[in-house]
Design a protein around this motif. Structure first.
Motif, PDB file in Angstrom:
ATOM      1  N   VAL A 290       0.832  -1.210   0.000  1.00  0.00           N
ATOM      2  CA  VAL A 290       0.000   0.000   0.000  1.00  0.00           C
ATOM      3  C   VAL A 290       0.865   1.258   0.000  1.00  0.00           C
ATOM      4  N   ARG A 291       1.954   1.246   0.769  1.00  0.00           N
ATOM      5  CA  ARG A 291       2.797   2.432   0.920  1.00  0.00           C
ATOM      6  C   ARG A 291       3.885   2.544  -0.149  1.00  0.00           C
ATOM      7  N   SER A 292       3.965   1.570  -1.018  1.00  0.00           N
ATOM      8  CA  SER A 292       5.010   1.595  -2.040  1.00  0.00           C
ATOM      9  C   SER A 292       4.784   2.754  -3.012  1.00  0.00           C
ATOM     10  N   ALA A 293       5.850   3.225  -3.606  1.00  0.00           N
ATOM     11  CA  ALA A 293       5.774   4.377  -4.512  1.00  0.00           C
ATOM     12  C   ALA A 293       4.846   4.132  -5.698  1.00  0.00           C
ATOM     13  N   PRO A 294       4.931   2.999  -6.389  1.00  0.00           N
ATOM     14  CA  PRO A 294       4.023   2.785  -7.521  1.00  0.00           C
ATOM     15  C   PRO A 294       2.548   2.856  -7.140  1.00  0.00           C
ATOM     16  N   VAL A 295       2.211   2.294  -5.967  1.00  0.00           N
ATOM     17  CA  VAL A 295       0.812   2.314  -5.537  1.00  0.00           C
ATOM     18  C   VAL A 295       0.382   3.731  -5.180  1.00  0.00           C
ATOM     19  N   GLN A 296       1.212   4.433  -4.425  1.00  0.00           N
ATOM     20  CA  GLN A 296       0.861   5.795  -4.034  1.00  0.00           C
ATOM     21  C   GLN A 296       0.711   6.693  -5.274  1.00  0.00           C
ATOM     22  N   GLU A 297       1.567   6.503  -6.251  1.00  0.00           N
ATOM     23  CA  GLU A 297       1.492   7.305  -7.476  1.00  0.00           C
ATOM     24  C   GLU A 297       0.235   6.972  -8.275  1.00  0.00           C
ATOM     25  N   MET A 298      -0.118   5.696  -8.347  1.00  0.00           N
ATOM     26  CA  MET A 298      -1.315   5.310  -9.096  1.00  0.00           C
ATOM     27  C   MET A 298      -2.576   5.799  -8.391  1.00  0.00           C
ATOM     28  N   MET A 299      -2.604   5.719  -7.054  1.00  0.00           N
ATOM     29  CA  MET A 299      -3.777   6.202  -6.324  1.00  0.00           C
ATOM     30  C   MET A 299      -4.001   7.690  -6.561  1.00  0.00           C
TER      31      MET A 299
END
Length: 481
Positions: free
Chosen positions: A364-373
């Motif tokens: 959840v806290r990973s960069a790809p996920v945060q960027e996509m959210m």
């Protein structure tokens, strides 16, 4: 219901509870009950590996020295029936992967009625083990609690949920209480007391969604339901009309006039809710209201082979019944992610799946996920809103870097629901995915075999022993997540 109407709902419940027998249960209800038990046992085992469940177990072990019932998970130990119900019940809701009651009409908000299986299941496991009941008695008590719980949830005015009560905590208390009363073979008077005691112990508010306290609601519902019936068995008294009248559960907990009597009077077991309108078994470990949208997103990215780098923006068009409960704009933990549409769609966009390994704090806290959210937007769609809330309706739109916009409407006949139920293999697959976190393969296979023929089991402790089999390997990465 007006305040001058006679007491009826409590009496109807008491009559059903004390008179129903497993032999009179329709075959389809019996089959579905065992399917729900399989699913419920799986999510209890998986949820036992979460951090919240670990903290709760540590708390109970410091204060409970009884040895009546088994607490399942990576650390097997025994506690009082109430404490075991608390811990197994909380584990069953910890991943938000337990089943969901369907609604029958547009004003009853789909997915927001109750998660029906875990409170009566956790109570049946704890009290059934202590009493060494047969598999038939276990199923009879479980389904009776399940049915009363669902009919109460369907009958109470929907303001109960809209104003902030979490029905899996409040109404779930009755599910556990009824199951325990049935196992204890309480008479009509004691059963009425049980309902009244349970009504005073029912609690759970929605401010705690996305935290460890949401599954605690279900654990406490189980524990409180067990306690209510045990007290009544010992002669403890409550009001004779715990559900009815100006001070009964329906009126006090709904704030807007109580309940619709025709949804419960004459409807208990007629038909069983587990049959019609049915329940949904979750394919994803998160709020069910997001599941059709996740399937729509998955269908879209697979059909068009959309890569994460191609996505410029994602829009979810839905009604307030979806957007209000799924309240987190950007998730910062796996608990928040369970109620965050942006995460649900982002996980699918990035991995084309969203299971145990996606619902972790690390992912959840990973960069790809945060960027996509950050590329996701929720839109309240007036046309969808106007259709009512008895179904989950939404549309996913994906803007690509090349200027195209891809659109996919969610299928109202979503996976796991009565219109597209899990196959036996899919159900067993979910159970295995859950149970393999703590059980060896032979125990998983034996548990499935036993539940599917549970009427033939003479002592429920045989199933308990299988579920308590220690894994021959260290517990996997899901432990204490």
């Amino acid at each position: 219901m007006t305040m001058t109407e006679p007491v009826r709902a409590t009496a109807a419940c008491v009559d059903f509870i004390t008179n129903v027998r497993w032999s009179s249960v329709p075959p389809d209800a019996a089959t579905l009950a065992k399917r729900c038990v399989i699913d419920g046992l799986g999510v209890v085992l998986a949820g036992s590996t979460t951090q919240g469940s670990t903290i709760l177990r540590d708390h109970v072990r410091r204060s409970d020295g009884a040895s009546e019932a088994t607490v399942f998970g990576p650390e097997i130990f025994r506690a009082s029936a109430g404490a075991a119900g608390l811990l197994n019940g909380a584990s069953g809701h910890a991943m938000d992967w337990d089943d969901t009651q369907l609604s029958t009409t547009a004003d009853r908000i789909f997915g927001l009625l109750t998660h029906p299986t875990v409170p009566p299941l956790a109570a049946a496991l704890a009290v059934g083990e202590r009493l060494r009941v047969s598999g038939e008695q276990f199923l009879e008590a479980f389904l009776t609690g399940f049915e009363v719980e669902c009919k109460i949830s369907e009958a109470i005015h929907p303001n109960h949920y809209k104003k902030g009560f979490h029905s899996s905590g409040t109404v779930g208390t009755f599910g556990a209480a009824v199951t325990t009363a049935k196992l204890l073979r309480l008479d009509a008077v004691a059963t009425a007391h049980t309902l009244a005691i349970a009504a005073s112990m029912a609690s759970g508010i929605r401010v705690n969604f996305g935290t460890m306290t949401k599954p605690l609601h279900v654990g406490r519902a189980t524990q409180n339901g067990i306690m209510a019936a045990e007290l009544a068995a010992g002669g403890f008294t409550g009001g004779r009309d715990g559900l009815d009248g100006p001070w009964g559960f329906f009126q006090v907990f709904s704030h807007d006039g109580g309940f619709d009597p025709e949804r419960i009077i004459g409807k208990l077991g007629n038909p069983y809710t587990i049959v019609s309108p049915g329940v949904s078994i979750k394919p994803y470990p998160c709020g069910v209201l997001g599941h059709p949208s996740m399937d729509a997103m998955r269908a879209l990215v697979i059909a068009h082979d959309v890569q994460p780098s191609q996505i410029r923006a994602i829009r979810l068009r839905a009604g307030s019944n979806i957007l209000n409960p799924l309240r987190y704009k950007i998730a910062q933990s796996e608990l928040e992610a369970k109620f965050c549409p942006a995460f649900m769609l982002s996980a699918i966009a990035l991995r084309r799946k969203a299971g145990i390994h996606e619902f972790t704090d690390e992912f959840v806290r990973s960069a790809p996920v945060q960027e996509m959210m950050a590329r996701c937007e929720n839109i309240l769609d007036k046309e969808i809103e106007a259709k009512g809330f008895e179904k989950i309706r939404s549309t996913v739109e994906v803007d690509l870097e090349d200027g195209r916009t891809l659109v996919q409407a969610a299928d109202e006949r979503y996976r796991g629901g009565p219109d597209r139920p899990f196959t036996r293999e899919e159900l067993h697959g979910k159970f295995t995915e859950c149970a393999e976190l703590v059980l060896p393969a032979d125990a998983m296979a034996e548990a499935l075999r036993m539940v599917e023929s549970l009427e033939q089991v003479s002592d429920i402790t045989a199933l308990v022993q299988v579920l308590a089999t220690r894994a021959a390997r260290p517990v996997g990465a899901g432990t204490a997540r």
